[in-house]
Motif scaffolding. Sequence first.
Motif, mmCIF file in Angstrom:
data_model
loop_
_atom_site.group_PDB
_atom_site.id
_atom_site.type_symbol
_atom_site.label_atom_id
_atom_site.label_comp_id
_atom_site.label_asym_id
_atom_site.label_seq_id
_atom_site.Cartn_x
_atom_site.Cartn_y
_atom_site.Cartn_z
ATOM 1 N N CYS A 51 -13.037 1.592 1.641
ATOM 2 C CA CYS A 51 -12.187 0.462 1.236
ATOM 3 C C CYS A 51 -12.981 -0.542 0.411
ATOM 4 N N THR A 52 -14.197 -0.814 0.835
ATOM 5 C CA THR A 52 -15.049 -1.764 0.122
ATOM 6 C C THR A 52 -15.391 -1.241 -1.271
ATOM 7 N N VAL A 106 -6.418 4.986 -0.138
ATOM 8 C CA VAL A 106 -7.307 3.845 0.043
ATOM 9 C C VAL A 106 -7.538 3.115 -1.276
ATOM 10 N N TRP A 131 -12.252 -1.481 -3.615
ATOM 11 C CA TRP A 131 -12.031 -2.851 -4.093
ATOM 12 C C TRP A 131 -12.996 -3.163 -5.242
ATOM 13 N N ILE A 181 0.828 -1.222 0.000
ATOM 14 C CA ILE A 181 0.000 0.000 0.000
ATOM 15 C C ILE A 181 0.856 1.264 0.000
ATOM 16 N N TRP A 219 -8.414 4.426 7.739
ATOM 17 C CA TRP A 219 -9.016 3.938 6.499
ATOM 18 C C TRP A 219 -10.478 3.582 6.753
ATOM 19 N N LEU A 259 -6.809 -3.232 8.622
ATOM 20 C CA LEU A 259 -7.051 -1.936 7.987
ATOM 21 C C LEU A 259 -6.178 -0.897 8.674
ATOM 22 N N LEU A 286 -6.433 -0.388 -2.900
ATOM 23 C CA LEU A 286 -7.174 -1.648 -2.807
ATOM 24 C C LEU A 286 -7.813 -2.030 -4.133
ATOM 25 N N ILE A 336 -9.897 -8.661 4.318
ATOM 26 C CA ILE A 336 -8.713 -7.870 4.644
ATOM 27 C C ILE A 336 -8.336 -8.158 6.093
#
Length: 449
Positions: free
Chosen positions: A93-94, A64, A97, A58, A88, A84, A67, A81
């Motif tokens: 984050c979701t 963020v 992704w 990262i 974050w 975190l 990801l 994950i």
Amino acid sequence: MFAKTASSFVRLVSAQDAEAAIQALPDAQRGLAARFTGKPGQIVLLPGDAEVAAWLGIGSGTDVFVLGHAAKTLPAGDWSIANLPDGWDPTLCTTAWALGGYTFDRFKPAGIELARLCPPAAADTEDARRIAEGVMLSRDLINTPADRMGPEGLEAAARKLAERHGATVSVVTGDDLLTQNYPMIHAVGRAASEAPRLIELEWGNPDHPRIALVGKGVCFDSGGLDIKAAAYMRLMKKDMGGAANVLGLAHMIMSAGLNIRLHVLVPAVENAVGAGAFRPGDVLDSRQGLTVEIDNTDAEGRLVLGDALTKAGEHDPALVIDMATLTGAARVALGPEVMPFYTDDNELALDLAESGITTADPLWRMPLWEGYDRWMDGSISDLVNGADTPFAGSITAALFLRRFAPSSAPWVHFDIFGWNPKDRPGRPKGGESQASRAIYHMLKKRFLD
């Protein structure tokens, strides 16, 4: 889009922590990670580890959206994950992704099986889903070529979205634009094979505050009679990026059930070369009553937005937001990743700036500099559509639009790019949603409860 349970875990490792992480591995695995430095997006697989099956670099740990690498680079399957970093946001984050798994595959199969995320426990998975769906809708619309996404295609997309959410759509098409007083929309689009139109979508409780979203829908921009050079015309399928962004944003709003009366307005045209094309030197009437002399037919977006903004102001809105791929000057000023916005409302500007930071959707407020407003005054008309100077092109375009925005409600203009010129994590090359996630966050704070 997401998994319910995970069979594998990925650990996020920064460049600063990479060496210590390698040294902490058992001897049997240390060699597998020997070249791992923690740079953004770097993957190392650790087969046989019951707890952590992979590491994802990262970098400095500040982005963020790194990801976004995971969806296409980790082995297919369901992942969680393992850790975190501090600060974050799990929902962001979701979202990152999910957006990393996007591919425009309408004409060519992607040929890739994605790694799916089991979202962190604290994530609002449904909000991440609706945001990702809205962004992907915008990307799909922009990436679709103009032979399939002309004014008719844009209308079909709006109708499909309205049907999904129980919204209503009304459309004024062709010469009816003249009889119903949208002369600038008609003038810009009348030379094309597909008739110009104003698409309106409405949703929500009429008793809630009315929020108008106005999106530039120039489905292809040849430049008109002031025709663009080939190099500048190549990506002009994206000139409806403002419309694509407001439709994606509308999906987020309606899916979340925000307490607003949504009013989406999309002037959909093709700026074509033909016998009916409007000309340099023509003077156009406008819905607001102002006359506009045409300095350059390639400054067409502000014309169609002018009529649409006037219409938006006729319904007592609480807020008017317009989005448009309007000027190259905006890209000269801030490049392709930071979106300028213009407003006279300081509270709104502060809320948007904070939302941009929170959502990693970078924005920058630009000045509606009064000293340049006179540059848009006409000599034989109320306005000209282009200043007679190469300076401050994004500012003068915003000042032109302000003449048509309602004075009774806050108004904000976004001069977006709508395109990623290079692949970035979570942001693949091609059509892009820009500023929409930040706007949604701001509206959610104001109108969710």
